[in-house]
Design a protein around this motif. Structure first.
Motif, mmCIF file in Angstrom:
data_model
loop_
_atom_site.group_PDB
_atom_site.id
_atom_site.type_symbol
_atom_site.label_atom_id
_atom_site.label_comp_id
_atom_site.label_asym_id
_atom_site.label_seq_id
_atom_site.Cartn_x
_atom_site.Cartn_y
_atom_site.Cartn_z
ATOM 1 N N VAL A 97 -4.378 -8.084 -2.865
ATOM 2 C CA VAL A 97 -4.432 -8.089 -1.962
ATOM 3 C C VAL A 97 -3.337 -6.995 -1.596
ATOM 4 O O VAL A 97 -2.368 -6.366 -2.354
ATOM 5 C CB VAL A 97 -3.912 -9.474 -1.314
ATOM 6 N N CYS A 98 -3.667 -5.978 -0.766
ATOM 7 C CA CYS A 98 -2.846 -5.150 -0.359
ATOM 8 C C CYS A 98 -2.211 -4.350 0.829
ATOM 9 O O CYS A 98 -3.168 -5.469 1.363
ATOM 10 C CB CYS A 98 -4.092 -3.489 -0.498
ATOM 11 N N THR A 99 -0.802 -5.147 1.286
ATOM 12 C CA THR A 99 -0.342 -5.452 1.891
ATOM 13 C C THR A 99 0.360 -3.929 2.857
ATOM 14 O O THR A 99 0.056 -2.730 2.612
ATOM 15 C CB THR A 99 0.715 -6.030 2.220
ATOM 16 N N LYS A 100 0.591 -3.879 4.482
ATOM 17 C CA LYS A 100 1.328 -2.628 4.411
ATOM 18 C C LYS A 100 1.276 -1.186 4.536
ATOM 19 O O LYS A 100 1.458 -0.333 3.988
ATOM 20 C CB LYS A 100 2.969 -2.547 3.982
ATOM 21 N N LEU A 101 -0.454 -1.337 4.961
ATOM 22 C CA LEU A 101 -1.259 -0.277 5.385
ATOM 23 C C LEU A 101 -1.397 0.642 6.487
ATOM 24 O O LEU A 101 -0.761 1.354 6.772
ATOM 25 C CB LEU A 101 -2.624 -0.708 5.237
ATOM 26 N N ASP A 102 -0.645 -0.807 7.107
ATOM 27 C CA ASP A 102 0.269 0.345 8.139
ATOM 28 C C ASP A 102 1.683 1.200 8.209
ATOM 29 O O ASP A 102 1.739 2.190 8.869
ATOM 30 C CB ASP A 102 0.494 -0.447 9.795
ATOM 31 N N LEU A 103 2.232 0.785 6.946
ATOM 32 C CA LEU A 103 3.131 1.959 6.830
ATOM 33 C C LEU A 103 3.140 2.670 5.976
ATOM 34 O O LEU A 103 4.355 3.373 5.339
ATOM 35 C CB LEU A 103 4.118 0.705 6.528
ATOM 36 N N MET A 104 1.871 2.941 5.967
ATOM 37 C CA MET A 104 2.075 4.561 4.776
ATOM 38 C C MET A 104 2.247 5.385 5.213
ATOM 39 O O MET A 104 2.397 5.596 6.929
ATOM 40 C CB MET A 104 -0.182 4.323 4.149
ATOM 41 N N ASP A 105 2.332 6.695 5.267
ATOM 42 C CA ASP A 105 2.637 8.451 4.958
ATOM 43 C C ASP A 105 1.669 8.084 6.245
ATOM 44 O O ASP A 105 0.531 8.262 5.838
ATOM 45 C CB ASP A 105 3.083 8.803 4.211
ATOM 46 N N ALA A 106 1.750 9.118 6.731
ATOM 47 C CA ALA A 106 1.079 10.070 8.052
ATOM 48 C C ALA A 106 0.320 11.000 6.867
ATOM 49 O O ALA A 106 0.940 11.720 5.958
ATOM 50 C CB ALA A 106 1.667 11.018 9.443
ATOM 51 N N GLY A 107 -1.173 10.491 7.419
ATOM 52 C CA GLY A 107 -2.239 11.684 6.526
ATOM 53 C C GLY A 107 -2.951 10.875 5.733
ATOM 54 O O GLY A 107 -3.460 12.245 4.491
ATOM 55 N N ALA A 137 1.265 -1.788 -0.483
ATOM 56 C CA ALA A 137 0.213 0.344 0.321
ATOM 57 C C ALA A 137 1.052 1.168 0.259
ATOM 58 O O ALA A 137 0.820 1.881 -0.576
ATOM 59 C CB ALA A 137 -0.582 0.237 1.055
ATOM 60 N N ASN A 138 2.471 0.863 0.498
ATOM 61 C CA ASN A 138 2.522 2.833 -0.020
ATOM 62 C C ASN A 138 3.595 2.726 -1.174
ATOM 63 O O ASN A 138 4.653 3.846 -0.853
ATOM 64 C CB ASN A 138 4.417 2.065 1.455
ATOM 65 N N THR A 139 2.807 1.849 -2.266
ATOM 66 C CA THR A 139 3.808 2.698 -3.316
ATOM 67 C C THR A 139 2.542 2.944 -4.294
ATOM 68 O O THR A 139 1.389 2.061 -3.726
ATOM 69 C CB THR A 139 4.414 1.253 -4.495
ATOM 70 N N ASP A 140 2.629 3.778 -4.999
ATOM 71 C CA ASP A 140 1.339 3.624 -6.388
ATOM 72 C C ASP A 140 0.675 2.221 -6.888
ATOM 73 O O ASP A 140 1.450 1.852 -7.025
ATOM 74 C CB ASP A 140 1.740 5.068 -7.405
ATOM 75 N N LEU A 141 -0.019 2.405 -6.202
ATOM 76 C CA LEU A 141 -1.163 0.798 -7.006
ATOM 77 C C LEU A 141 -1.136 0.937 -8.626
ATOM 78 O O LEU A 141 -1.108 -0.069 -9.336
ATOM 79 C CB LEU A 141 -2.671 0.637 -6.708
ATOM 80 N N ALA A 142 -0.899 2.049 -9.615
ATOM 81 C CA ALA A 142 -1.244 2.173 -11.122
ATOM 82 C C ALA A 142 0.518 1.381 -11.967
ATOM 83 O O ALA A 142 0.868 1.228 -12.931
ATOM 84 C CB ALA A 142 -1.545 3.559 -11.450
ATOM 85 N N THR A 143 1.081 1.614 -10.784
ATOM 86 C CA THR A 143 2.915 0.837 -11.066
ATOM 87 C C THR A 143 2.890 -0.158 -10.979
ATOM 88 O O THR A 143 4.102 -0.815 -10.775
ATOM 89 C CB THR A 143 3.454 2.272 -10.233
ATOM 90 N N SER A 144 1.932 -1.468 -10.461
ATOM 91 C CA SER A 144 2.125 -2.359 -9.968
ATOM 92 C C SER A 144 2.235 -3.312 -10.906
ATOM 93 O O SER A 144 1.306 -3.982 -12.260
ATOM 94 C CB SER A 144 0.781 -3.075 -8.633
ATOM 95 N N GLU A 145 3.751 -4.095 -10.818
ATOM 96 C CA GLU A 145 3.865 -4.953 -11.790
ATOM 97 C C GLU A 145 2.898 -6.696 -11.740
ATOM 98 O O GLU A 145 2.505 -7.110 -12.609
ATOM 99 C CB GLU A 145 5.012 -5.802 -11.212
ATOM 100 N N SER A 146 2.939 -6.847 -10.299
ATOM 101 C CA SER A 146 1.519 -7.901 -10.267
ATOM 102 C C SER A 146 -0.240 -7.416 -10.892
ATOM 103 O O SER A 146 0.105 -8.763 -11.315
ATOM 104 C CB SER A 146 1.341 -8.454 -8.226
ATOM 105 N N LEU A 147 -0.427 -6.188 -11.134
ATOM 106 C CA LEU A 147 -1.495 -6.722 -11.106
ATOM 107 C C LEU A 147 -1.751 -6.430 -12.504
ATOM 108 O O LEU A 147 -2.539 -6.613 -13.765
ATOM 109 C CB LEU A 147 -1.984 -4.776 -10.730
ATOM 110 N N LYS A 148 -0.589 -5.710 -13.848
ATOM 111 C CA LYS A 148 -0.317 -5.686 -15.039
ATOM 112 C C LYS A 148 0.249 -6.728 -15.412
ATOM 113 O O LYS A 148 -0.929 -6.728 -16.308
ATOM 114 C CB LYS A 148 1.267 -5.187 -14.554
ATOM 115 N N LEU A 149 0.804 -7.475 -14.727
ATOM 116 C CA LEU A 149 1.081 -9.347 -15.083
ATOM 117 C C LEU A 149 -0.859 -9.730 -15.260
ATOM 118 O O LEU A 149 -1.404 -10.559 -16.086
ATOM 119 C CB LEU A 149 1.726 -9.981 -14.523
ATOM 120 N N ALA A 150 -1.059 -9.003 -13.694
ATOM 121 C CA ALA A 150 -2.967 -10.456 -13.736
ATOM 122 C C ALA A 150 -3.893 -9.207 -15.110
ATOM 123 O O ALA A 150 -4.529 -10.439 -15.782
ATOM 124 C CB ALA A 150 -3.426 -9.926 -12.673
#
Length: 705
Positions: A205-215, A179-192
């Motif tokens: 599956v969206c992981t690392k939701l707790d590591l997103m930037d504050a705000g 989740a702390n990276t842009d979904l539009a650049t997801s390699e896994s979603l691109k392959l899918a």
């Protein structure tokens, strides 16, 4: 429905025993870039730590993970669960640390210890009352920069490995994204999206939701407002590296995850989390299996039919080799003969072959080659006149010499030899092609390569033996035609007829330039002033005969007039003064072929020889066109066909050679074992699918009650 997944697991185990998956089975493939948390998601779904951890790429071989729910009554007392590796047989692992060590050891045994990768999967089955029935495949993470022993094209190799699994139309794609990276650049979603553009079998599956930037938060991502996903986007929170170092249990991590979603995403908390993900995947897999069952049955039935036919083609191991050898030789000889005669059951539809091809060579290729040879090809009037002159010797002749005619016509007949020999060569090549066709048609020769080579050698030696004989026969046919020039042939244009036709050609009027005609009239008037007034209308053949002169075989002898006036007499006398050397004296230049000085008799003789050569050449060409195919059939095709079987038996059917000739190739033996194993696996798979019918039948009874 819950029993469908174990049935598919059984099918996977069946096909794993033969080393490959012949049928596209329903499964879930976990795809993501390196360090997005794929392994952590799997551990959260299982509820135990069992996967190797470390920096960089850790998952270096696909891990096929089968989760089987065991009822509490059947569970082992005091155990959370147990596991088995396919490569370890029936050995049971109760300690999950041992499972982690075995995965790492098995990975290094194949992929090496320095970050290498391999597409050969590890297969692990976990039995527990705390898991739902699932089949998951943990694939290596997508990476771009090679490290350690990884090849330079590591990115391309990983991509091909992942596509090998997710291109399976029965595979559900679990695309893991941090989740702390842009979904539009997801390699896994691109392959899918590449393999599943409709999104019918893709879950994110969206992981690392707790590591997103504050705000910031992932609410729009999880609700599909950024990129919509048909089967949904599910968020999870895994343990951090510090939690793992502090030995924080997965049960506690799951409780903290629920708290995180209730606090940060209260409106969608129930549609996220590891527990919701596990139940969703379980339902999706069962639904997918149920939808795939009809196709699975069809695929298994079709594959079983194909492999059973291959068993028939490969045949059983040969015990009695003598009769088997004799049968193989007889089949080859019969197929060779049938291919020539056109009685073969396997008739080609895209090109001519066998006897039909030989017929085409005879009646089209050879015939057109003969027709392309003109009767006077390579001859010009210079050659003909020189031959006539040389045949006269020192004495002029009143008639055309037969020696000149025979000399020239034999030269033309020899032109028929090259295309005739080429006809033999083309038929020879076609007979060679029939050998290769028959060797490939008879299945025994695919099993016995030594026998195939020996048969090929024997037949080729027979063809090489007969080809020179056929060539000699063709040369003899040409020599026969050269031995005797039969001018009494009923179709031959005789000397009288040829002379008449040549005379008629010579009698055709030929124009003379007006200037030359005017000069000739002036000279005539100077020599004989009275002729212009007294002989102008006598016969029309004098010097003033209207602008045309007529040539014939005797034009140089009889003057220019054909009428009876005084002008004709004077013209005749004038002509006699010009040719006072005699009727047959040669008054032209040293080269009789000079066109401007060629006399009428020479033109007449040249035309006569051309007529005779053309007539006789056409007779011989027609004869050769008919006799060459007969000679080729007699000396080459029929002889090889009639002697083939006896030649094969004489050369190859020897008791001391049975074992050598009937020795199967190692490839055939290995292929037979492989096909037999696949047939057994498909038969077992068919039996397993019958269990599903029983399951569905029991479910329908329970529903009725």
């Amino acid at each position: 429905m819950e029993k469908l997944i174990p049935v598919i697991n059984k099918l996977q185990d069946v096909f794993n025993t033969v080393g490959r998956e012949a049928i596209h089975l329903p499964q879930i493939a976990v795809v993501g870039t390196q360090s997005t948390g794929k392994s952590s998601v799997l551990e959260s779904i299982v509820g135990r730590d069992f996967l190797p951890r470390g920096t960089g790429i850790v998952t270096r071989r696909p891990l096929v993970l089968q989760l089987l729910h065991v009822p509490e009554n059947d569970a082992r007392p005091g155990l959370w669960g147990w596991a088995k590796f396919l490569h370890k047989g029936e050995r049971v692992y109760e300690d999950f640390d041992e499972i982690r060590n075995e995965i790492a050891s098995e990975t290094e045994s194949v992929a090496g210890s320095n970050k290498g990768i391999s597409s050969e999967p590890i297969r692990l089955t976990i039995y527990s009352s705390h898991v739902l029935n699932l089949t998951l495949i943990d694939l290596p993470g997508i990476t771009r920069v090679p490290v350690g022993d990884q090849p330079d094209d590591i990115e391309e190799q990983l991509r091909e490995m992942i596509l090998l699994y997710i291109t399976n139309p029965n595979c559900i794609i679990l695309a893991v994204h941090a989740a702390n990276t842009d979904l539009a650049t997801s390699e896994s979603l691109k392959l899918a999206k590449e393999v599943d553009p409709s999104g019918d079998r893709s879950v994110v599956v969206c992981t690392k939701l707790d590591l997103m930037d504050a705000g910031t938060d992932a609410h729009d991502i999880l609700t599909g407002r950024v990129i919509p996903v048909k089967l949904g986007i599910i968020g999870v929170v895994n343990r951090s590296q510090q939690d793992i170092l502090d030995n924080k249990g997965i049960e506690d991590a799951l409780l903290d995850e629920q708290t995180f979603f209730r606090r940060n995403y209260p409106s969608i908390a129930l549609r996220n989390g590891t527990q919701f993900l596990t139940k969703t995947l379980n339902k999706l897999l069962m639904t997918h299996i149920r939808n795939c069952l009809p196709t699975l049955r069809q695929d298994i039935s079709k594959k079983l039919s194909i492999y059973e036919s291959q068993i028939v083609e490969l045949g059983e191991p040969v015990d009695n080799k003598g009769p088997a050898l004799l049968q193989s030789l007889t089949r080859f000889a019969c197929n060779y003969t049938e291919k020539i005669d056109g009685t073969s059951r396997d008739i080609e539809t895209h090109q001519l072959s066998g006897g039909a091809r030989i017929c085409y060579i005879f009646h089209h290729t050879f015939t057109e080659a003969l027709k392309a040879i003109e009767p006077l090809e390579g001859l010009n009037r210079s050659d003909i006149l020189h031959a006539i002159s040389n045949a006269m010797g020192p004495r002029p002749a009143l008639f055309v010499s037969e020696i000149a005619f025979e000399l020239l016509v034999k030269k033309q007949i020899r032109l028929l030899l090259p295309p005739s020999l080429q006809c033999v060569e083309l038929v020879y090549e076609e007979l060679q092609r029939i050998i290769q066709y028959s060797l490939s048609f008879v299945r025994d020769f695919q099993r016995f390569p030594i026998l195939r080579d020996k048969v090929n050698q024997v037949v080729m030696s027979l063809l090489r033996e007969r080809q020179p004989i056929a060539n000699q026969m063709i040369e003899s046919l040409i020599s026969i035609e050269l031995a005797y020039i039969n001018t009494n042939h009923p179709d031959f244009v005789g000397g009288t007829r040829a002379a008449y036709e040549s005379y008629m050609v010579m009698a055709q009027p030929k124009p003379i330039p007006y200037q030359s005609l005017k000069q000739g009239d002036e000279k005539t008037e100077e020599k004989n002033p009275s002729s212009s007034s007294t002989g102008g209308g006598a016969g029309g053949g004098g010097s003033g005969g209207g602008g045309w002169r007529f040539w014939s075989g005797r034009s140089q002898e009889g003057g220019g007039g054909g009428g009876g006036g005084g002008g004709g007499v004077e013209g005749s006398r004038s002509s006699e003064k010009k040719h006072d050397g005699g009727l047959n004296a040669f008054t032209g230049p040293s080269d009789p072929s000079t066109a401007n000085d060629m006399q009428g008799k020479q033109l007449f003789d040249c035309g006569l020889i051309e007529k005779l050569i053309t007539s006789y050449f056409l007779i011989v060409r027609k004869s050769i066109q008919d006799s060459v195919p007969k000679a080729v059939m007699h000396c080459l095709v029929n002889d090889v066909r009639d002697r083939l079987q006896s030649k094969l038996i004489t050369e190859l059917y020897k008791k001391e050679s049975f074992d050598l000739l009937m020795e199967e190739s190692p490839e055939t033996i290995a292929r037979r074992e492989e096909v037999q194993e696949m047939v057994f696996a498909l038969q077992k798979a068919s039996e397993i699918l019958n269990e599903i019918r029983d399951i569905q039948y029991e479910s329908s009874i329970i529903g009725t009650i």
